[in-house]
Design an enzyme around this catalytic site. Structure first.
Site, short mmCIF file in Angstrom:
data_model
loop_
_atom_site.label_atom_id
_atom_site.label_comp_id
_atom_site.label_asym_id
_atom_site.label_seq_id
_atom_site.Cartn_x
_atom_site.Cartn_y
_atom_site.Cartn_z
N HIS A 121 0.86 -1.19 0.00
CA HIS A 121 0.00 0.00 0.00
C HIS A 121 0.90 1.23 0.00
O HIS A 121 1.93 1.25 0.67
CB HIS A 121 -0.89 0.00 1.25
CG HIS A 121 -1.43 1.35 1.60
ND1 HIS A 121 -0.91 2.14 2.62
CD2 HIS A 121 -2.44 2.08 1.06
CE1 HIS A 121 -1.58 3.27 2.70
NE2 HIS A 121 -2.51 3.26 1.77
N ASN A 125 0.41 5.73 -0.24
CA ASN A 125 -0.51 6.85 -0.34
C ASN A 125 0.26 8.14 -0.13
O ASN A 125 1.09 8.21 0.77
CB ASN A 125 -1.62 6.70 0.73
CG ASN A 125 -2.56 7.89 0.75
OD1 ASN A 125 -2.26 8.91 1.36
ND2 ASN A 125 -3.69 7.75 0.09
N HIS A 148 12.40 -1.26 3.92
CA HIS A 148 12.63 -0.25 4.95
C HIS A 148 13.83 0.63 4.65
O HIS A 148 13.81 1.84 4.93
CB HIS A 148 12.78 -0.93 6.32
CG HIS A 148 11.47 -1.20 6.99
ND1 HIS A 148 10.89 -0.30 7.86
CD2 HIS A 148 10.62 -2.24 6.89
CE1 HIS A 148 9.73 -0.79 8.29
NE2 HIS A 148 9.55 -1.97 7.71
N HIS A 158 -8.14 -5.10 17.74
CA HIS A 158 -8.96 -6.23 18.17
C HIS A 158 -8.23 -7.56 18.00
O HIS A 158 -8.63 -8.56 18.59
CB HIS A 158 -10.29 -6.25 17.39
CG HIS A 158 -10.14 -6.42 15.91
ND1 HIS A 158 -9.65 -5.43 15.09
CD2 HIS A 158 -10.40 -7.47 15.10
CE1 HIS A 158 -9.63 -5.86 13.85
NE2 HIS A 158 -10.08 -7.10 13.81
N ARG A 160 -16.00 8.18 -4.68
CA ARG A 160 -16.46 7.10 -5.54
C ARG A 160 -16.22 5.76 -4.84
O ARG A 160 -15.08 5.36 -4.63
CB ARG A 160 -15.72 7.15 -6.88
CG ARG A 160 -16.20 6.10 -7.88
CD ARG A 160 -15.51 6.34 -9.22
NE ARG A 160 -16.01 5.43 -10.24
CZ ARG A 160 -15.32 4.39 -10.72
NH1 ARG A 160 -14.11 4.12 -10.25
NH2 ARG A 160 -15.83 3.63 -11.67
#
Length: 298
Positions: free
Chosen positions: A104, A106, A143, A173, A258
């Protein structure tokens, strides 16, 4: 404040990443241009059932409006009532081969305006790696590249953003990290605008050097049903985090983004099991004991 330069960078970043991934996979990404009724829009670039990627998406968005959703104002009440612009590129790649990691990345920019007052702005972003079978050299390379992106701006940024990533991508959790981490930062305006933008762009520019070598190493490794089954089980953790905790997902849904583009991050094949535990001494157990633990890699 003029966001045209930031927008131009993000569109170029999306194009560069998609071109590299298309060359790697051999399949052309589908591109959808969309408009948001409340203002703005974006471009979604997606591959499904590719040669390497079971699903992958690289999305650009630029949305604006006059009222921020609760996910944005909950921790920044001073933003309430301001006009805003939010721009970003977000990607998630789910390889088919279980030995190749999900990733991922961003990078985003946010600005809030109110007539007669200085705009509030910040940058955010990062990248993190979610393997299904752990390889020390892969985690170290990822990393090290994250560190290289940040070191020109100060030696303290990598350890700080690495720790932030470990804390953010944590399933409370389950009491376990989502993967082997990387870097994460948000609400970043500690440097002057031009320097903060340069740091942020460096993170975006280091994504391909961080991830592409891992895919080249793992793309041809043979695997069977056991590995695919474990991959589907661990993908469930990815879904749980994105739907329960991820601020970007919540912001997108609450701001009328969207839905197809926002939920593109979810893997196509997932399995949940009741109270399942890996075989003692297996590579599956090794992932949890040796890799999914927030350790230092550089």
């Amino acid at each position: 404040m003029n966001t045209s330069e930031i927008k131009a960078y993000l569109l170029d970043l999306q194009n560069r990443i998609v071109a590299a991934l298309e060359a790697l996979d051999g399949k052309t990404f589908r591109r959808d241009t969309w408009e948001r009724p409340g203002g703005g829009g974006g471009i979604s670039a997606l591959v499904e059932e590719g040669n390497l990627f079971e699903r992958g998406g690289v999305n650009f968005s630029h949305v604006m409006g006059s009222g921020l959703p609760p996910s944005a104002t909950a921790h920044r009440p001073e933003l309430a009532g301001r006009n805003y612009e939010a721009l970003g590129v977000s990607l998630v790649l789910h390889p088919r081969n279980p030995y190749a990691p999900t990733v991922h990345m961003n990078v985003r920019f946010f600005a809030a305006f109110d007539e007669g007052r200085e705009p509030i702005w910040w940058f955010g972003g990062g990248m993190d790696l979610t393997p299904y079978y752990g390889f020390v050299e892969d985690a170290q390379h990822f990393h090290r590249t994250c560190k290289q992106a940040l070191d020109p701006f100060g030696a303290g940024y990598y350890p700080r953003f690495k720790r932030w990533c470990d804390e953010y991508f944590f399933l409370k959790h389950r009491q376990e990290p989502r993967g082997v981490g990387g870097i994460f930062f948000d609400d970043f305006n500690a440097l002057p605008l031009a320097q903060a933008q340069a740091l942020w762009q460096s993170v975006g520019d280091h994504f391909l050097p961080a991830y592409m070598p891992l895919m080249e190493r793992r793309r041809g490794m043979p695997y069977g049903e056991r590995e695919r089954d474990f991959q589907a089980y661990r993908r469930g953790r990815y879904v749980e985090f994105n739907l329960v905790y991820d601020r970007g997902t919540l912001f997108g849904l609450q701001s009328g983004g969207r839905t197809e583009s926002i939920l593109m991050s979810l893997p196509p094949i997932v399995r949940w099991r009741y109270d399942w535990h890996p075989e003692p001494g297996s590579r599956e157990e090794g992932l949890l004991k040796e890799f999914i633990n927030g350790r230092d890699w550089v």
